[in-house]
Design an enzyme around this catalytic site. Structure first.
Site, PDB file in Angstrom:
ATOM      1  N   GLU A 222       2.977 -40.080 -52.432  1.00  0.00           N
ATOM      2  CA  GLU A 222       2.130 -39.451 -52.789  1.00  0.00           C
ATOM      3  C   GLU A 222       0.745 -40.066 -52.303  1.00  0.00           C
ATOM      4  O   GLU A 222       0.216 -40.834 -53.220  1.00  0.00           O
ATOM      5  CB  GLU A 222       1.642 -38.726 -53.623  1.00  0.00           C
ATOM      6  CG  GLU A 222       0.777 -37.406 -53.584  1.00  0.00           C
ATOM      7  CD  GLU A 222       0.759 -36.196 -54.657  1.00  0.00           C
ATOM      8  OE1 GLU A 222       1.010 -35.571 -54.375  1.00  0.00           O
ATOM      9  OE2 GLU A 222      -0.344 -36.870 -55.843  1.00  0.00           O
TER      10      GLU A 222
ATOM     11  N   TYR B 130      -3.859 -35.035 -46.953  1.00  0.00           N
ATOM     12  CA  TYR B 130      -3.288 -35.031 -48.541  1.00  0.00           C
ATOM     13  C   TYR B 130      -1.346 -35.102 -47.737  1.00  0.00           C
ATOM     14  O   TYR B 130      -0.809 -35.079 -46.070  1.00  0.00           O
ATOM     15  CB  TYR B 130      -2.327 -33.406 -48.953  1.00  0.00           C
ATOM     16  CG  TYR B 130      -1.036 -33.854 -49.100  1.00  0.00           C
ATOM     17  CD1 TYR B 130      -1.477 -34.231 -51.281  1.00  0.00           C
ATOM     18  CD2 TYR B 130       0.261 -33.700 -49.400  1.00  0.00           C
ATOM     19  CE1 TYR B 130      -0.651 -33.865 -52.085  1.00  0.00           C
ATOM     20  CE2 TYR B 130       1.072 -33.903 -50.005  1.00  0.00           C
ATOM     21  CZ  TYR B 130       0.795 -34.437 -51.335  1.00  0.00           C
ATOM     22  OH  TYR B 130       2.329 -35.090 -52.691  1.00  0.00           O
TER      23      TYR B 130
END
Ligand code: GDP
Ligand code: MN
Length: 384
Positions: A189, A101
């Site tokens: 993101e 992530y």
């Protein structure tokens, strides 16, 4: 405003972030053609503005163009968390070794952008933050210095990335940061950023949230808006320059000023009611704007009473009162209305509204109590 995965990834790519090759299809036939052109295994991915598409069946692997066409046929038109899939992204499939992530958000308490990385990629980061917060590494970025290479390395080491990938990781992190800043994003993101079987980093999913207040200086981004992101009421509100957020209570609120709107919602709750919406009609209160706001509020079948809370500064209360009456003529309704007008020419404003059979109040506390009582009295019989 939210951007789709394919839009976000294309932006990231401009900042040097490696993304899979691929293209967008709106028909199964187009999906087949893209897969044929890529000439390898592909993933067919629903483009809807919600997360968790994978779990919902909106992401499927296809080994050849025929399969890609079949998958696209299944995914297009599918309903994912209330949104209909109208586009799919057909990307070359990645052979995934691990999922990372990498994301950036604004931390208001620190007054900085904060970059976060985790070895627990691919799953929802909120879940990681809840269950194993120690698995997320965070770095605050000085707005004048930007993301420094040593900070990128700190993130890479913090998630235990292999040494030979650290250089590429730092470039991706810096690219993501620059994209975030230059788009005036509130979130950027990559989840997952994958390490492929061949030991390369690749952004497999992408997400950007844009700051609506900065869209005026990003025409090309503003044009990417997906109308399905907003309900018809929210679209109508934006057209009239109103800030509107639907909630699930029964007291419609019409207020001038965002802070006052929040105070109005709070005090409505304090007296046992539940606001049906946040609505800031902004400065001035021309009848057409008030009418649009009233139409939007009353289109919500849960609304049992409407509370007007107006502070007259430069805007005069008597003008607002006339605006409300004009609006009521345009939007006739049986829903009880409570008005609290304070400020310039308030007596005149209140007199105008009282003549029109509206319930008036001198203080916000009184207005909120009256609105709560009116909403209760107006409930369908048998409901409490
Ligand atoms: P989301 O579910 O909406 O977040 O969509 P993602 O694009 O993040 O995909 C969800 C998951 O599907 C990823 O975490 C991967 O595990 C898997 N996935 C997505 N793209 C590929 C791919 O190209 N190859 C493989 N093997 N898995 C993929
Ligand atoms: Mn994802």
């Amino acid at each position: 405003m939210k951007l789709h995965e394919y839009q976000s990834k294309r932006i990231f790519a401009r900042y040097g972030v490696p993304i899979p090759q691929g293209d967008v299809a709106i028909t199964p036939e187009q999906a087949r053609q893209i897969a044929a052109r890529l000439d390898r295994r592909v993933v067919v991915k629903a483009q809807v503005l919600v997360g968790g598409r994978g779990k919902a069946g909106g992401i499927r692997l296809a080994h050849n163009p025929d399969e890609a066409e079949r998958m696209a046929d299944q995914i297009l038109g599918m309903n994912i968390k209330g949104l209909t899939v109208k586009k799919v992204l057909v990307d070359e499939a990645a052979a995934i070794d691990t999922e990372i992530y990498l994301g950036i958000v604004i931390d208001r308490a620190r007054r900085r952008a904060v970059m976060m990385a985790s070895a627990e990629g691919g799953v929802e980061i909120e879940e990681v933050a809840r269950v194993t917060p120690e698995r997320i590494v965070k770095i605050a970025i000085d707005p004048f210095l930007g993301l420094q290479a040593y900070q990128g390395r700190e993130l890479a080491f913090g998630i235990g990335l292999r040494k030979e990938l650290v250089g590429d990781f730092v470039q991706i992190a810096q690219g993501l940061y620059t994209a975030f800043v230059e788009c005036d994003a509130s979130l950027a993101e990559i989840n997952p950023l994958v390490v492929t079987d061949e030991g390369r980093l690749l952004a497999v999913d992408g997400k950007i949230l844009l700051d609506d207040n900065a869209l005026f200086r990003h025409f090309e981004l503003a044009e990417m808006r997906d109308a399905d992101e907003e309900t018809p009421e929210e679209q109508e509100a934006r057209r009239h320059g109103l800030s509107y957020v639907k909630l699930d209570g029964e007291i419609g609120c019409m207020v001038n000023g965002a802070g006052l709107a929040m105070a109005t919602m709070d005090i409505t709750r304090l007296y046992g009611g539940a606001p049906a919406n946040f609505l800031d009609i902004g400065g001035g209160a021309q009848a057409d704007k008030v009418a649009a706001a009233l139409r939007i509020i009353l289109s919500d079948p849960n609304v049992r009473a409407v509370l007007f809370n107006i502070f007259g500064g430069i805007t005069r209360c008597d003008e607002v009162a006339r605006g409300i009456l004009t609006a009521l003529k345009e939007v006739p309704t049986q829903v009880p209305m409570v008005a609290r007008l304070v400020g310039t020419h308030e007596e005149e404003g209140r007199r105008i509204l009282a003549e029109a059979q509206m319930i008036t109040a001198a203080t916000l506390a009184e207005a909120a109590q009256k609105a709560v009582a009116a909403a209760r009295a107006n409930r369908p019989t048998g409901r409490e």
